[in-house]
Design a protein around this motif. Structure first.
Motif, PDB file in Angstrom:
ATOM      1  N   ARG A   1       0.744  -1.176  -0.132  1.00  0.00           N
ATOM      2  CA  ARG A   1       0.040  -0.084   0.062  1.00  0.00           C
ATOM      3  C   ARG A   1       1.005   1.340   0.104  1.00  0.00           C
ATOM      4  O   ARG A   1       0.608   2.215  -0.514  1.00  0.00           O
ATOM      5  CB  ARG A   1      -1.005  -0.080   1.188  1.00  0.00           C
ATOM      6  N   LEU A   2       1.990   1.336   0.731  1.00  0.00           N
ATOM      7  CA  LEU A   2       3.099   2.414   0.722  1.00  0.00           C
ATOM      8  C   LEU A   2       3.640   2.597  -0.593  1.00  0.00           C
ATOM      9  O   LEU A   2       3.616   3.693  -1.102  1.00  0.00           O
ATOM     10  CB  LEU A   2       4.050   1.931   1.704  1.00  0.00           C
ATOM     11  N   TRP A   3       4.018   1.579  -1.290  1.00  0.00           N
ATOM     12  CA  TRP A   3       4.357   1.512  -2.486  1.00  0.00           C
ATOM     13  C   TRP A   3       3.325   2.118  -3.640  1.00  0.00           C
ATOM     14  O   TRP A   3       3.657   2.962  -4.551  1.00  0.00           O
ATOM     15  CB  TRP A   3       4.907   0.205  -3.009  1.00  0.00           C
ATOM     16  N   ARG A   4       2.204   1.725  -3.365  1.00  0.00           N
ATOM     17  CA  ARG A   4       1.106   2.170  -4.371  1.00  0.00           C
ATOM     18  C   ARG A   4       0.862   3.776  -4.046  1.00  0.00           C
ATOM     19  O   ARG A   4       0.942   4.643  -5.023  1.00  0.00           O
ATOM     20  CB  ARG A   4      -0.268   1.595  -4.176  1.00  0.00           C
ATOM     21  N   VAL A   5       0.947   4.154  -2.922  1.00  0.00           N
ATOM     22  CA  VAL A   5       0.766   5.739  -2.645  1.00  0.00           C
ATOM     23  C   VAL A   5       2.102   6.469  -3.153  1.00  0.00           C
ATOM     24  O   VAL A   5       2.084   7.275  -3.829  1.00  0.00           O
ATOM     25  CB  VAL A   5       0.837   6.012  -1.088  1.00  0.00           C
ATOM     26  N   ALA A   6       3.484   5.843  -3.042  1.00  0.00           N
ATOM     27  CA  ALA A   6       4.526   6.369  -3.386  1.00  0.00           C
ATOM     28  C   ALA A   6       4.603   6.331  -4.690  1.00  0.00           C
ATOM     29  O   ALA A   6       5.357   7.435  -5.306  1.00  0.00           O
ATOM     30  CB  ALA A   6       5.632   5.834  -2.897  1.00  0.00           C
ATOM     31  N   SER A   7       4.274   5.383  -5.540  1.00  0.00           N
ATOM     32  CA  SER A   7       4.061   5.303  -6.930  1.00  0.00           C
ATOM     33  C   SER A   7       3.375   6.482  -7.557  1.00  0.00           C
ATOM     34  O   SER A   7       3.790   6.843  -8.800  1.00  0.00           O
ATOM     35  CB  SER A   7       3.683   4.096  -7.705  1.00  0.00           C
ATOM     36  N   LEU A   8       2.659   7.431  -6.842  1.00  0.00           N
ATOM     37  CA  LEU A   8       1.948   8.545  -7.448  1.00  0.00           C
ATOM     38  C   LEU A   8       2.887   9.775  -7.489  1.00  0.00           C
ATOM     39  O   LEU A   8       2.620  11.009  -7.791  1.00  0.00           O
ATOM     40  CB  LEU A   8       0.999   8.919  -6.832  1.00  0.00           C
ATOM     41  N   ALA A   9       4.287   9.789  -6.683  1.00  0.00           N
ATOM     42  CA  ALA A   9       5.391  10.583  -6.986  1.00  0.00           C
ATOM     43  C   ALA A   9       5.833  10.913  -8.338  1.00  0.00           C
ATOM     44  O   ALA A   9       6.004  10.468  -9.038  1.00  0.00           O
ATOM     45  CB  ALA A   9       6.672  10.373  -6.033  1.00  0.00           C
TER      46      ALA A   9
END
Lengths: 253, 253
Positions: free
Chosen positions: B63-71
């Motif tokens: 889930r963190l990776w998914r959020v961070a993938s929006l960077a």
DNA sequence: GCCCTCCTTCCGCTGAGTGGAAGCGTAGCG
DNA sequence: CGCTACGCTTCCACTCAGCGGAAGGAGGGC
């Protein structure tokens, strides 16, 4: 609600449609008061989890991305899988997708897109319903029972006339996926795309990801894609330490 | 120290060498008491920023990776750049790297690696010193003065006999990079690799990233790589809305 | 110049967060 | 089988970090 939860909820307000936001938008989306949001955003920006653009808008920061890139189920899996995906891509010229399951959804960890390939809707980091995509069917077929129960606790969403919406039909399809080791999603997401997917297993033999090819309906027989797809997914599984199944028989549950 | 900072510091304990950790390791690395660490990890796991493995170890969650993938400066930039990087890769068969600057380091956002290409040390998400790599030299050449001052406030680390370690030499090299629009790092990181890098600009004309080719020393003249590299970096810059510079003259500061 | 929107700061109050100690569970070793 | 070591979880008295409405500032548009 703890401050950690609030901070994470601030991060969760960003979406593919809103990669940048104002403070007010974040406050509204997260349900937090403006002052609280301001304080949390200030802390996140100072650390590098968020960044401010030139115009004062707020976006996810590079430092968060760097931390998150260490997720074994994200880029970690991607790094292992990429050579095999490239092989598959070169061999077929079609879209190659790698996905893992997060609760009741498929999350796309990597995809290789051909210039002349059929358009696929999902981007890296995106998620999609399990019951409609090739990778989703594979992941659901090998998920714990409570995941299927949760998926079936709500009406199955449809995107085309071909999307599975009958729970009994879904159960039958999943049983077939477990039996054959292959899932085919025929025009369930768009009217022109067919995807074929296989499971990827870890050292315990558990299905931890799925690999698929997505082609234009009618352009090639899905069955003809299975050997190359299977070879790639077995290669990735071996790279993850999976025990090698007997090569003489089709993959069985 | 705020709880947000503590939570982020827990996340920051993960490294490429330690993608999974025990609770005790996280406590030691972050400097937080065990109880505090336990509470923070429990919250992060519940949200999905961290996950527990089968053996109870802790890792960064999907889930963190998914959020961070929006960077936008992470996968956002990668998505725009990838077609041009693929073109460059196909045209040259060499390693292609895309990096952005985070404080005093280059962070690698994407790389395409050829099977027979020279080995490069960095992975996606990794960082490296600015003064030694091709992309780093480009990013440093176009960074605010205070970044160069900070880089030079400590002795320049060396990896080979060719690594720039003299501040005056570095300043001269950076001036040349600004003048020619190209940086060459000749065996500064490993004894067999040469990299050539160009800047990528945004709609404001600011340098926001750098693109490079990394080849085996002696295998090909770095100068011969510049036209294709320039074409790719200009393509990415255009895609980011950069104004098109006069094509008749080399890129100038 | 006025209005609107967005952002920043203030500050009295309170409960979320603190962390050492104790206890539990598991694995390895003799 | 008993002991040791390591890792994890829970307890609980205490405290200060975090709370959020209000007020004020900044900037853009008309």
């Amino acid at each position: 609600m703890s401050l950690t939860d609030r901070s994470l909820d601030v991060l969760a307000t960003f979406t593919p449609d809103h990669p940048t936001r104002t403070l007010q938008e974040i406050s509204r989306e997260s349900g937090l008061p403006l002052t609280t949001t301001h304080r949390i955003v200030t802390d996140l920006v100072a650390w590098g989890a968020l960044e401010r653009t030139r115009s004062g808008r707020i976006q996810v920061g590079l430092r968060l991305w760097r931390v998150a890139s260490l997720a074994p189920r994200g880029l970690g899996l991607r790094e292992v899988a990429l050579p095999y995906m490239e092989d598959l891509f070169v061999a077929t010229g079609e879209n190659v997708q790698l996905a893992v399951r997060e609760q009741c959804e498929a999350v796309f960890v990597e995809r290789l897109t051909g210039r002349r390939s059929v358009t696929v809707l999902t981007r890296v980091g995106d998620h999609f319903a399990l019951h409609a995509t090739g990778v989703g069917l594979v992941l659901l077929a090998h998920a714990p029972d409570e995941i299927l129960q949760e998926v079936l606790s709500r009406p199955l969403r449809t995107w085309t006339d071909h999307t599975i919406s009958d729970p009994d039909q879904l159960r039958a399809v999943l049983a077939e996926v477990r039996r054959t080791g292959v899932a085919v999603s025929d025009r369930q997401v768009t009217d022109d795309a067919v995807s074929v997917a296989c499971p990827i297993r870890d050292a315990h033999g558990d299905v931890v990801a799925a690999l698929s090819l997505v082609v234009r309906h009618g352009s090639v027989s899905p069955a003809s894609l299975i050997p190359a797809l299977r070879a790639a997914s077995r290669g990735i599984s071996r790279a993850l330490g999976a025990p090698t199944p007997d090569f003489r028989q089709a993959e069985t549950a």
